[in-house]
Write a protein that holds these residues in place. Structure first.
Motif, PDB file in Angstrom:
ATOM      1  N   TYR A 165      16.110 100.936  73.880  1.00  0.00           N
ATOM      2  CA  TYR A 165      16.718 101.770  72.872  1.00  0.00           C
ATOM      3  C   TYR A 165      17.025 103.127  73.484  1.00  0.00           C
ATOM      4  CZ  TYR A 165      15.023  98.102  69.863  1.00  0.00           C
ATOM      5  OH  TYR A 165      14.791  96.870  69.305  1.00  0.00           O
ATOM      6  N   VAL A 166      18.261 103.600  73.240  1.00  0.00           N
ATOM      7  CA  VAL A 166      18.700 104.878  73.799  1.00  0.00           C
ATOM      8  C   VAL A 166      19.357 105.699  72.701  1.00  0.00           C
ATOM      9  CG1 VAL A 166      20.224 105.988  75.476  1.00  0.00           C
ATOM     10  CG2 VAL A 166      19.120 103.824  76.053  1.00  0.00           C
ATOM     11  N   THR A 167      18.891 106.946  72.530  1.00  0.00           N
ATOM     12  CA  THR A 167      19.543 107.819  71.552  1.00  0.00           C
ATOM     13  C   THR A 167      20.820 108.383  72.146  1.00  0.00           C
ATOM     14  OG1 THR A 167      18.273 109.748  72.286  1.00  0.00           O
ATOM     15  CG2 THR A 167      17.386 108.504  70.429  1.00  0.00           C
ATOM     16  N   ASN A 168      21.852 108.430  71.322  1.00  0.00           N
ATOM     17  CA  ASN A 168      23.130 109.043  71.692  1.00  0.00           C
ATOM     18  C   ASN A 168      23.282 110.289  70.837  1.00  0.00           C
ATOM     19  OD1 ASN A 168      23.953 106.849  73.476  1.00  0.00           O
ATOM     20  ND2 ASN A 168      24.105 105.659  71.597  1.00  0.00           N
ATOM     21  N   ALA A 195      21.586 112.997  62.085  1.00  0.00           N
ATOM     22  CA  ALA A 195      22.253 113.920  63.006  1.00  0.00           C
ATOM     23  C   ALA A 195      21.352 114.322  64.163  1.00  0.00           C
ATOM     24  CB  ALA A 195      22.719 115.153  62.248  1.00  0.00           C
ATOM     25  N   LEU A 196      21.862 114.206  65.361  1.00  0.00           N
ATOM     26  CA  LEU A 196      21.203 114.596  66.607  1.00  0.00           C
ATOM     27  C   LEU A 196      19.892 113.828  66.837  1.00  0.00           C
ATOM     28  CD1 LEU A 196      21.939 116.712  68.856  1.00  0.00           C
ATOM     29  CD2 LEU A 196      20.173 118.132  67.839  1.00  0.00           C
ATOM     30  N   PRO A 197      19.980 112.491  66.966  1.00  0.00           N
ATOM     31  CA  PRO A 197      18.767 111.721  67.250  1.00  0.00           C
ATOM     32  C   PRO A 197      18.258 112.057  68.645  1.00  0.00           C
ATOM     33  CG  PRO A 197      20.686 110.330  67.547  1.00  0.00           C
ATOM     34  CD  PRO A 197      21.175 111.645  67.014  1.00  0.00           C
ATOM     35  N   VAL A 198      16.985 112.400  68.751  1.00  0.00           N
ATOM     36  CA  VAL A 198      16.450 112.841  70.043  1.00  0.00           C
ATOM     37  C   VAL A 198      15.360 111.940  70.607  1.00  0.00           C
ATOM     38  CG1 VAL A 198      17.058 115.264  69.750  1.00  0.00           C
ATOM     39  CG2 VAL A 198      14.875 114.442  68.869  1.00  0.00           C
ATOM     40  N   THR A 199      14.723 111.137  69.765  1.00  0.00           N
ATOM     41  CA  THR A 199      13.607 110.316  70.217  1.00  0.00           C
ATOM     42  C   THR A 199      13.596 108.991  69.470  1.00  0.00           C
ATOM     43  OG1 THR A 199      12.272 112.299  70.587  1.00  0.00           O
ATOM     44  CG2 THR A 199      11.084 110.234  70.461  1.00  0.00           C
ATOM     45  N   VAL A 200      13.267 107.923  70.187  1.00  0.00           N
ATOM     46  CA  VAL A 200      13.017 106.616  69.567  1.00  0.00           C
ATOM     47  C   VAL A 200      11.629 106.168  69.998  1.00  0.00           C
ATOM     48  CG1 VAL A 200      13.701 104.199  69.388  1.00  0.00           C
ATOM     49  CG2 VAL A 200      15.443 105.938  69.675  1.00  0.00           C
ATOM     50  N   VAL A 257      13.130 106.852  64.558  1.00  0.00           N
ATOM     51  CA  VAL A 257      14.099 107.733  65.198  1.00  0.00           C
ATOM     52  C   VAL A 257      13.939 109.135  64.630  1.00  0.00           C
ATOM     53  CG1 VAL A 257      16.548 108.170  65.613  1.00  0.00           C
ATOM     54  CG2 VAL A 257      15.699 105.819  65.561  1.00  0.00           C
ATOM     55  N   VAL A 258      13.708 110.088  65.526  1.00  0.00           N
ATOM     56  CA  VAL A 258      13.576 111.500  65.150  1.00  0.00           C
ATOM     57  C   VAL A 258      14.948 112.149  65.269  1.00  0.00           C
ATOM     58  CG1 VAL A 258      12.503 113.693  65.742  1.00  0.00           C
ATOM     59  CG2 VAL A 258      11.195 111.572  65.949  1.00  0.00           C
ATOM     60  N   SER A 259      15.408 112.779  64.187  1.00  0.00           N
ATOM     61  CA  SER A 259      16.713 113.444  64.165  1.00  0.00           C
ATOM     62  C   SER A 259      16.511 114.950  64.013  1.00  0.00           C
ATOM     63  CB  SER A 259      17.574 112.916  63.017  1.00  0.00           C
ATOM     64  OG  SER A 259      17.849 111.546  63.214  1.00  0.00           O
ATOM     65  N   ASN A 317      16.169 117.192  60.568  1.00  0.00           N
ATOM     66  CA  ASN A 317      14.743 117.472  60.383  1.00  0.00           C
ATOM     67  C   ASN A 317      14.051 116.290  59.716  1.00  0.00           C
ATOM     68  OD1 ASN A 317      15.083 120.086  61.456  1.00  0.00           O
ATOM     69  ND2 ASN A 317      15.709 120.836  59.463  1.00  0.00           N
ATOM     70  N   SER A 318      14.226 115.105  60.329  1.00  0.00           N
ATOM     71  CA  SER A 318      13.684 113.897  59.716  1.00  0.00           C
ATOM     72  C   SER A 318      13.260 112.870  60.765  1.00  0.00           C
ATOM     73  CB  SER A 318      14.727 113.254  58.796  1.00  0.00           C
ATOM     74  OG  SER A 318      15.807 112.753  59.560  1.00  0.00           O
ATOM     75  N   VAL A 319      12.481 111.906  60.304  1.00  0.00           N
ATOM     76  CA  VAL A 319      12.168 110.711  61.074  1.00  0.00           C
ATOM     77  C   VAL A 319      12.491 109.532  60.162  1.00  0.00           C
ATOM     78  CG1 VAL A 319       9.730 110.734  60.432  1.00  0.00           C
ATOM     79  CG2 VAL A 319      10.462 109.465  62.441  1.00  0.00           C
ATOM     80  N   THR A 320      13.189 108.535  60.712  1.00  0.00           N
ATOM     81  CA  THR A 320      13.618 107.382  59.928  1.00  0.00           C
ATOM     82  C   THR A 320      13.083 106.105  60.551  1.00  0.00           C
ATOM     83  OG1 THR A 320      15.632 108.547  59.269  1.00  0.00           O
ATOM     84  CG2 THR A 320      15.632 106.161  58.990  1.00  0.00           C
TER      85      THR A 320
END
Length: 91
Positions: free
Chosen positions: A1-4, A32-37, A48-50, A54-57
């Protein structure tokens, strides 16, 4: 898994066990702006941390394809501009 980060997506790849080659399987839209999986230890959920949202999904992981599906009501607010997350087993 790779964040774009700039596309607000996560790419899913399969790994060839014989030679280590990656093959793109799917692309999943995120916040918006996913930085971590992160993947839970059982390999059944991805988080996924965005940073901008300011969220995690939470996403369920298809056990055969690895594709992600958003979990209904599976999003939670975080602090401002999160950059990472950890999964910790609690006894």
């Amino acid at each position: 898994y790779v964040t774009n980060v700039l596309d607000n997506t996560v790419d899913v790849f399969s790994i060839n066990t014989a030679n280590g080659a990656l093959t793109k399987v799917d692309t999943t839209p995120t916040g918006a702006l996913p930085v971590t999986v992160l993947i839970n230890p059982a390999g059944t959920f991805a988080y996924v941390v965005s940073a901008v949202d300011n969220s995690v999904t939470a996403y369920s992981i298809d056990g055969t394809t690895g594709k992600l599906t958003a979990v209904p009501s599976g999003s939670a607010a975080t602090g401002n501009i999160p950059r990472g997350m950890a999964i910790v087993a609690v006894p």
